[in-house]
Design a protein around this motif. Structure first.
Motif, PDB file in Angstrom:
ATOM      1  N   ILE A 168      10.556  -3.721   9.315  1.00 57.78           N
ATOM      2  CA  ILE A 168      11.641  -4.366  10.055  1.00 57.78           C
ATOM      3  C   ILE A 168      11.509  -5.875   9.918  1.00 57.78           C
ATOM      4  O   ILE A 168      10.481  -6.468  10.265  1.00 57.78           O
ATOM      5  CB  ILE A 168      11.604  -3.959  11.538  1.00 57.78           C
ATOM      6  N   GLY A 169      12.553  -6.503   9.382  1.00 61.20           N
ATOM      7  CA  GLY A 169      12.559  -7.945   9.188  1.00 61.20           C
ATOM      8  C   GLY A 169      13.808  -8.578   9.770  1.00 61.20           C
ATOM      9  O   GLY A 169      14.550  -7.954  10.531  1.00 61.20           O
ATOM     10  N   GLY A 170      14.061  -9.826   9.418  1.00 60.42           N
ATOM     11  CA  GLY A 170      15.196 -10.561   9.972  1.00 60.42           C
ATOM     12  C   GLY A 170      14.823 -11.262  11.264  1.00 60.42           C
ATOM     13  O   GLY A 170      13.765 -10.990  11.862  1.00 60.42           O
ATOM     14  N   GLY A 227       0.801  -1.215   0.000  1.00 61.68           N
ATOM     15  CA  GLY A 227       0.000   0.000   0.000  1.00 61.68           C
ATOM     16  C   GLY A 227       0.833   1.264   0.000  1.00 61.68           C
ATOM     17  O   GLY A 227       0.287   2.367  -0.079  1.00 61.68           O
ATOM     18  N   HIS A 228       2.157   1.117   0.086  1.00 62.61           N
ATOM     19  CA  HIS A 228       3.060   2.268   0.091  1.00 62.61           C
ATOM     20  C   HIS A 228       4.062   2.151  -1.065  1.00 62.61           C
ATOM     21  O   HIS A 228       4.381   1.067  -1.518  1.00 62.61           O
ATOM     22  CB  HIS A 228       3.826   2.346   1.407  1.00 62.61           C
ATOM     23  N   LYS A 229       4.573   3.292  -1.507  1.00 63.38           N
ATOM     24  CA  LYS A 229       5.577   3.308  -2.574  1.00 63.38           C
ATOM     25  C   LYS A 229       6.929   3.817  -2.102  1.00 63.38           C
ATOM     26  O   LYS A 229       7.917   3.744  -2.829  1.00 63.38           O
ATOM     27  CB  LYS A 229       5.093   4.161  -3.745  1.00 63.38           C
ATOM     28  N   ASN A 230       6.978   4.341  -0.872  1.00 61.49           N
ATOM     29  CA  ASN A 230       8.233   4.840  -0.299  1.00 61.49           C
ATOM     30  C   ASN A 230       8.495   4.085   0.995  1.00 61.49           C
ATOM     31  O   ASN A 230       7.878   4.364   2.035  1.00 61.49           O
ATOM     32  CB  ASN A 230       8.130   6.339  -0.048  1.00 61.49           C
ATOM     33  N   VAL A 231       9.393   3.123   0.900  1.00 63.63           N
ATOM     34  CA  VAL A 231       9.592   2.155   1.981  1.00 63.63           C
ATOM     35  C   VAL A 231      11.085   1.973   2.249  1.00 63.63           C
ATOM     36  O   VAL A 231      11.880   1.885   1.307  1.00 63.63           O
ATOM     37  CB  VAL A 231       8.987   0.783   1.588  1.00 63.63           C
ATOM     38  N   VAL A 232      11.443   1.923   3.512  1.00 62.76           N
ATOM     39  CA  VAL A 232      12.798   1.491   3.894  1.00 62.76           C
ATOM     40  C   VAL A 232      12.646   0.209   4.691  1.00 62.76           C
ATOM     41  O   VAL A 232      11.919   0.171   5.691  1.00 62.76           O
ATOM     42  CB  VAL A 232      13.537   2.555   4.725  1.00 62.76           C
ATOM     43  N   MET A 233      13.306  -0.839   4.219  1.00 63.45           N
ATOM     44  CA  MET A 233      13.291  -2.103   4.951  1.00 63.45           C
ATOM     45  C   MET A 233      14.648  -2.316   5.604  1.00 63.45           C
ATOM     46  O   MET A 233      15.689  -2.089   4.978  1.00 63.45           O
ATOM     47  CB  MET A 233      12.986  -3.267   4.019  1.00 63.45           C
ATOM     48  N   VAL A 234      14.611  -2.729   6.853  1.00 68.09           N
ATOM     49  CA  VAL A 234      15.841  -3.048   7.576  1.00 68.09           C
ATOM     50  C   VAL A 234      15.722  -4.475   8.097  1.00 68.09           C
ATOM     51  O   VAL A 234      14.764  -4.815   8.786  1.00 68.09           O
ATOM     52  CB  VAL A 234      16.068  -2.082   8.761  1.00 68.09           C
TER      53      VAL A 234
END
Length: 317
Positions: free
Chosen positions: A260-262, A128-135
């Protein structure tokens, strides 16, 4: 006509492959071993054979396949050139051209963390978003930056190397990257345990953490949830470092959401809440409402992202 695409995620132990419909529906996923002998010379050939076999098995023709998107555990330039990949034994070569010639369908390649971020934006925590930072916080810390639906890979394919943002000026211990004071040294699963070991012997009060022979990051979060003071202090210190880094990132690219993943993300809300607390404290006022969400796709993020990578390429043609 139904169209298909392949998502490929090359890891140091296994290669994950997914066959998808172009609407994002996963048809089938499977894994093969990553054959690293001979400087990884067999890896792309093995991937090509798997794709050819699956096309034949499913009765699909090549003109029904949009292409294949592939995540590589190393820097990848915008033209698909791998700029050395130590974990696989690869030097410098154009992976898009090489794999494309083997399977005779379009190929688009990117750094694996960036590609996983694209997958989470498309079908996961950033949906649902187009501006994402994944860590991704695991044994190390990886990252991916998506702006307007596209990966920011940078001039050298090193965009999103969040784990190597410097957070401690006077550190003498060397990070795996060869520098010192990187976020990864303190906030990865390994780093969290290392930080605990630095202080636990001099900690005056009792702590649950002294009971463990082989301490893990999970143990520290579990102890914090039980109210252990040392564990809570360690979680606070972790949140302060991560929140500060996220605040700096937001001032540069202003994402709608941090995903946030991992493995460490399995700690859940205790991790998200402490990061958000220090993020709000440190970020520019216009960024204070940035959302924080946990990743949803797990180990499948890379294959989803691979498909989105090739779909984006197809749209831009």
């Amino acid at each position: 006509m139904i169209r298909y695409a392949f998502g490929i995620d090359i890891g140091g132990t296994t290669v994950k492959i997914g066959l998808f419909k172009s609407n994002g529906e996963l048809v089938e996923k499977w894994e093969i071993d990553t054959r690293k002998e001979g400087n990884g010379q067999y890896i792309l050939g093995d991937v090509a054979q798997e794709i050819e076999n699956k096309i034949k098995e499913k009765g699909i023709t090549k003109n029904m396949v949009i292409g294949a998107g592939i995540g590589i555990p190393g820097p990848v330039s915008s033209d698909g050139t791998v700029l050395k990949c130590v974990n696989l034994g690869w030097g410098v070569f154009n992976v898009e051209e090489r794999l494309g010639k083997m399977i005779n369908i379009p190929v688009k390649a990117g750094n694996d963390a960036n590609v996983a971020a694209l997958g989470e934006m498309w079908q996961g925590g950033g949906n649902g978003h187009k501006n994402v930072v994944m860590v991704t916080i695991g044994t190390g810390i990886g990252g991916g930056i998506i702006i307007n639906g596209n990966i920011v890979s940078g001039a050298n394919g090193a965009g999103g190397e969040i784990g190597h943002i410097k957070v401690v000026k006077d550190e003498v211990e060397i990070c795996g990257c060869g520098k010192t004071g990187c976020l990864e040294q303190y906030a990865s699963a390994t780093g969290i345990v290392k930080e605990c070991k630095k202080v636990i012997n001099n900690y005056e009060s009792d702590s649950i953490l002294r009971r463990y022979d082989e301490l893990t990051a999970k143990d520290i979060f579990d102890a914090a949830k039980e109210g252990d003071k040392l564990a809570n202090k360690l979680v606070e210190d972790l949140g302060e470092k991560l929140g500060h880094v996220f605040a700096n990132i937001s001032c540069v690219c202003d994402p709608e959401v941090f995903v946030i993943g991992g493995g460490v993300s399995k700690a859940g809300n205790i991790l998200v809440n402490v990061i958000k607390k220090y993020f709000i404290k440190n970020t520019f006022h216009a960024c204070e409402n940035t959302e924080f969400k946990l990743a949803k796709l797990g180990n499948d993020a890379g294959i989803y992202g691979g498909v989105k990578l090739i779909l984006n390429e197809n749209i831009s043609r």
